[in-house]
Design a protein around this motif. Structure first.
Motif, PDB file in Angstrom:
ATOM      1  N   GLY A 114      56.975  86.580 104.900  1.00 28.52           N
ATOM      2  CA  GLY A 114      55.786  86.814 105.721  1.00 28.52           C
ATOM      3  C   GLY A 114      55.704  88.265 106.144  1.00 28.52           C
ATOM      4  O   GLY A 114      56.634  89.044 105.941  1.00 28.52           O
ATOM      5  N   GLY A 115      54.601  88.639 106.694  1.00 31.73           N
ATOM      6  CA  GLY A 115      54.394  90.020 107.125  1.00 31.73           C
ATOM      7  C   GLY A 115      52.994  90.481 106.772  1.00 31.73           C
ATOM      8  O   GLY A 115      52.097  89.672 106.549  1.00 31.73           O
ATOM      9  N   THR A 116      52.848  91.776 106.686  1.00 28.20           N
ATOM     10  CA  THR A 116      51.546  92.362 106.401  1.00 28.20           C
ATOM     11  C   THR A 116      51.340  92.491 104.901  1.00 28.20           C
ATOM     12  O   THR A 116      52.175  93.072 104.211  1.00 28.20           O
ATOM     13  CB  THR A 116      51.442  93.754 107.056  1.00 28.20           C
ATOM     14  N   PRO A 117      50.236  91.959 104.384  1.00 28.78           N
ATOM     15  CA  PRO A 117      49.941  92.136 102.954  1.00 28.78           C
ATOM     16  C   PRO A 117      49.797  93.615 102.602  1.00 28.78           C
ATOM     17  O   PRO A 117      49.320  94.408 103.406  1.00 28.78           O
ATOM     18  CB  PRO A 117      48.616  91.404 102.764  1.00 28.78           C
ATOM     19  N   ARG A 118      50.217  93.973 101.403  1.00 25.93           N
ATOM     20  CA  ARG A 118      50.139  95.359 100.938  1.00 25.93           C
ATOM     21  C   ARG A 118      49.089  95.486  99.845  1.00 25.93           C
ATOM     22  O   ARG A 118      49.066  94.703  98.893  1.00 25.93           O
ATOM     23  CB  ARG A 118      51.504  95.805 100.404  1.00 25.93           C
ATOM     24  N   GLU A 119      48.245  96.473  99.991  1.00 24.48           N
ATOM     25  CA  GLU A 119      47.252  96.792  98.967  1.00 24.48           C
ATOM     26  C   GLU A 119      47.967  97.468  97.798  1.00 24.48           C
ATOM     27  O   GLU A 119      48.917  98.216  97.995  1.00 24.48           O
ATOM     28  CB  GLU A 119      46.202  97.756  99.526  1.00 24.48           C
ATOM     29  N   LEU A 120      47.521  97.221  96.600  1.00 24.47           N
ATOM     30  CA  LEU A 120      48.063  97.859  95.397  1.00 24.47           C
ATOM     31  C   LEU A 120      46.930  98.675  94.766  1.00 24.47           C
ATOM     32  O   LEU A 120      46.367  98.310  93.740  1.00 24.47           O
ATOM     33  CB  LEU A 120      48.603  96.795  94.438  1.00 24.47           C
ATOM     34  N   THR A 121      46.628  99.787  95.387  1.00 24.35           N
ATOM     35  CA  THR A 121      45.438 100.565  95.043  1.00 24.35           C
ATOM     36  C   THR A 121      45.475 101.109  93.623  1.00 24.35           C
ATOM     37  O   THR A 121      44.480 101.005  92.900  1.00 24.35           O
ATOM     38  CB  THR A 121      45.247 101.708  96.060  1.00 24.35           C
ATOM     39  N   ARG A 122      46.593 101.692  93.205  1.00 21.39           N
ATOM     40  CA  ARG A 122      46.634 102.241  91.836  1.00 21.39           C
ATOM     41  C   ARG A 122      46.452 101.143  90.794  1.00 21.39           C
ATOM     42  O   ARG A 122      45.690 101.293  89.845  1.00 21.39           O
ATOM     43  CB  ARG A 122      47.932 103.010  91.600  1.00 21.39           C
ATOM     44  N   LEU A 123      47.137 100.015  90.972  1.00 23.25           N
ATOM     45  CA  LEU A 123      46.997  98.900  90.040  1.00 23.25           C
ATOM     46  C   LEU A 123      45.550  98.406  90.010  1.00 23.25           C
ATOM     47  O   LEU A 123      44.989  98.160  88.947  1.00 23.25           O
ATOM     48  CB  LEU A 123      47.929  97.764  90.469  1.00 23.25           C
ATOM     49  N   ASN A 124      44.933  98.270  91.164  1.00 24.26           N
ATOM     50  CA  ASN A 124      43.599  97.670  91.271  1.00 24.26           C
ATOM     51  C   ASN A 124      42.433  98.610  90.986  1.00 24.26           C
ATOM     52  O   ASN A 124      41.371  98.154  90.578  1.00 24.26           O
ATOM     53  CB  ASN A 124      43.403  97.082  92.673  1.00 24.26           C
ATOM     54  N   GLU A 125      42.590  99.910  91.235  1.00 29.92           N
ATOM     55  CA  GLU A 125      41.428 100.802  91.198  1.00 29.92           C
ATOM     56  C   GLU A 125      41.533 102.005  90.278  1.00 29.92           C
ATOM     57  O   GLU A 125      40.579 102.760  90.147  1.00 29.92           O
ATOM     58  CB  GLU A 125      41.109 101.296  92.602  1.00 29.92           C
ATOM     59  N   ARG A 126      42.671 102.218  89.627  1.00 32.40           N
ATOM     60  CA  ARG A 126      42.785 103.347  88.697  1.00 32.40           C
ATOM     61  C   ARG A 126      42.502 102.851  87.282  1.00 32.40           C
ATOM     62  O   ARG A 126      43.220 102.022  86.743  1.00 32.40           O
ATOM     63  CB  ARG A 126      44.167 103.983  88.759  1.00 32.40           C
ATOM     64  N   VAL A 127      41.438 103.367  86.706  1.00 36.31           N
ATOM     65  CA  VAL A 127      41.033 102.990  85.354  1.00 36.31           C
ATOM     66  C   VAL A 127      40.859 104.266  84.552  1.00 36.31           C
ATOM     67  O   VAL A 127      40.083 105.151  84.922  1.00 36.31           O
ATOM     68  CB  VAL A 127      39.715 102.186  85.356  1.00 36.31           C
ATOM     69  N   ASN A 128      41.600 104.344  83.450  1.00 35.49           N
ATOM     70  CA  ASN A 128      41.621 105.557  82.635  1.00 35.49           C
ATOM     71  C   ASN A 128      42.020 106.725  83.525  1.00 35.49           C
ATOM     72  O   ASN A 128      43.068 106.686  84.136  1.00 35.49           O
ATOM     73  CB  ASN A 128      40.280 105.761  81.923  1.00 35.49           C
ATOM     74  N   ASP A 129      41.183 107.732  83.692  1.00 31.84           N
ATOM     75  CA  ASP A 129      41.533 108.863  84.552  1.00 31.84           C
ATOM     76  C   ASP A 129      40.709 108.879  85.844  1.00 31.84           C
ATOM     77  O   ASP A 129      40.566 109.904  86.480  1.00 31.84           O
ATOM     78  CB  ASP A 129      41.369 110.183  83.793  1.00 31.84           C
ATOM     79  N   GLU A 130      40.181 107.731  86.233  1.00 34.07           N
ATOM     80  CA  GLU A 130      39.357 107.633  87.447  1.00 34.07           C
ATOM     81  C   GLU A 130      40.018 106.753  88.494  1.00 34.07           C
ATOM     82  O   GLU A 130      40.608 105.730  88.169  1.00 34.07           O
ATOM     83  CB  GLU A 130      37.991 107.031  87.116  1.00 34.07           C
ATOM     84  N   ASP A 131      39.876 107.140  89.762  1.00 38.33           N
ATOM     85  CA  ASP A 131      40.310 106.329  90.891  1.00 38.33           C
ATOM     86  C   ASP A 131      39.089 105.707  91.552  1.00 38.33           C
ATOM     87  O   ASP A 131      37.951 106.104  91.300  1.00 38.33           O
ATOM     88  CB  ASP A 131      41.072 107.184  91.904  1.00 38.33           C
ATOM     89  N   ASN A 132      39.329 104.731  92.409  1.00 34.16           N
ATOM     90  CA  ASN A 132      38.286 104.062  93.196  1.00 34.16           C
ATOM     91  C   ASN A 132      37.301 103.266  92.347  1.00 34.16           C
ATOM     92  O   ASN A 132      36.137 103.122  92.706  1.00 34.16           O
ATOM     93  CB  ASN A 132      37.531 105.061  94.080  1.00 34.16           C
ATOM     94  N   VAL A 133      37.764 102.744  91.216  1.00 33.32           N
ATOM     95  CA  VAL A 133      36.933 101.868  90.392  1.00 33.32           C
ATOM     96  C   VAL A 133      37.116 100.455  90.942  1.00 33.32           C
ATOM     97  O   VAL A 133      38.236  99.958  91.025  1.00 33.32           O
ATOM     98  CB  VAL A 133      37.338 101.930  88.903  1.00 33.32           C
ATOM     99  N   ILE A 134      36.029  99.830  91.335  1.00 35.34           N
ATOM    100  CA  ILE A 134      36.117  98.507  91.958  1.00 35.34           C
ATOM    101  C   ILE A 134      35.334  97.476  91.147  1.00 35.34           C
ATOM    102  O   ILE A 134      34.663  97.806  90.183  1.00 35.34           O
ATOM    103  CB  ILE A 134      35.622  98.545  93.420  1.00 35.34           C
ATOM    104  N   GLU A 135      35.473  96.235  91.581  1.00 35.94           N
ATOM    105  CA  GLU A 135      34.807  95.084  90.962  1.00 35.94           C
ATOM    106  C   GLU A 135      35.125  94.958  89.473  1.00 35.94           C
ATOM    107  O   GLU A 135      34.245  94.823  88.632  1.00 35.94           O
ATOM    108  CB  GLU A 135      33.309  95.101  91.248  1.00 35.94           C
ATOM    109  N   ILE A 136      36.451  94.980  89.210  1.00 36.80           N
ATOM    110  CA  ILE A 136      36.914  94.824  87.823  1.00 36.80           C
ATOM    111  C   ILE A 136      37.776  93.570  87.657  1.00 36.80           C
ATOM    112  O   ILE A 136      38.471  93.416  86.669  1.00 36.80           O
ATOM    113  CB  ILE A 136      37.651  96.090  87.332  1.00 36.80           C
ATOM    114  N   GLY A 137      37.703  92.668  88.626  1.00 39.60           N
ATOM    115  CA  GLY A 137      38.288  91.344  88.483  1.00 39.60           C
ATOM    116  C   GLY A 137      39.745  91.286  88.097  1.00 39.60           C
ATOM    117  O   GLY A 137      40.086  90.684  87.089  1.00 39.60           O
ATOM    118  N   ASN A 138      40.634  91.864  88.896  1.00 40.43           N
ATOM    119  CA  ASN A 138      42.074  91.804  88.627  1.00 40.43           C
ATOM    120  C   ASN A 138      42.623  90.481  89.153  1.00 40.43           C
ATOM    121  O   ASN A 138      42.497  90.191  90.343  1.00 40.43           O
ATOM    122  CB  ASN A 138      42.785  92.971  89.305  1.00 40.43           C
TER     123      ASN A 138
END
Length: 183
Positions: free
Chosen positions: A90-114
């Motif tokens: 238990g504890g605080t959930p951790r965001e995995l920003t690089r895994l979830n939002e880095r696509v090719n050479d771009e950051d902050n890509v969202i709504e890609i259904g991981n």
């Protein structure tokens, strides 16, 4: 998903709809299992209500962590799905920003259904691999596809401060034309 120690099961707990492939308003919970008997249910990640939905929990190989999916919609074809990490205790959930939002050479890509994370051990202590499905684009070879996901893999270092994830890479054993959703 059973823990590697065989003493707990992680699952999506909901009082909402859970038909076929659609789960909504779910929480991540674990239940103890000892000597053939089920124990108490412990909610690790409660749904925040509304469209907040948590599903597809998966234990790390050392049973210390649970990766799971959070989305702001039902689970089937959830483009808002992102993978998160929580200590099994238990504890605080951790965001995995690089895994979830880095696509090719771009950051902050969202709504890609991981979604659908699955763990694998690593030869480097403390670092694991997570394979997962994603709708993201693969360089200039395959554009983002809203229905046909593919398998991607990323390293995870739970001991790292901040973002525990690394950028994902496309799994080379799959066809570029086909959809693959179960790692």
């Amino acid at each position: 998903d059973w823990s590697g120690l065989g003493d707990q099961v992680a699952f999506a707990l909901t009082e909402g709809s859970a038909g076929n492939k659609d789960i909504e308003s779910a929480s991540i919970a674990v239940i103890d299992y000892h000597d053939g008997a089920w124990g108490d249910v412990t909610v690790l990640v409660p749904s925040q209500g509304g469209d907040d939905n948590n599903f597809f929990p998966a234990w790390s190989p050392d049973s210390a962590w649970i990766a799971y999916v959070n989305a702001q919609q039902k689970s089937k074809d959830a483009v808002t799905a992102t993978i998160r990490l929580i200590p099994a205790a238990g504890g605080t959930p951790r965001e995995l920003t690089r895994l979830n939002e880095r696509v090719n050479d771009e950051d902050n890509v969202i709504e890609i259904g991981n979604a659908m994370p699955r763990w694998a051990p690593s030869t480097r202590p403390g670092t694991f691999w997570i394979a997962f499905s994603s709708l993201r684009a693969y360089a200039s070879l395959r554009p983002q596809d809203d229905k046909e996901d593919q398998i991607w893999i990323a390293a995870i270092d739970p001991a790292a401060s901040g973002d525990a994830s690394y950028a994902a890479f496309w799994a080379p054993f799959q066809s570029i034309e086909d959809g693959n959703h179960r790692a």
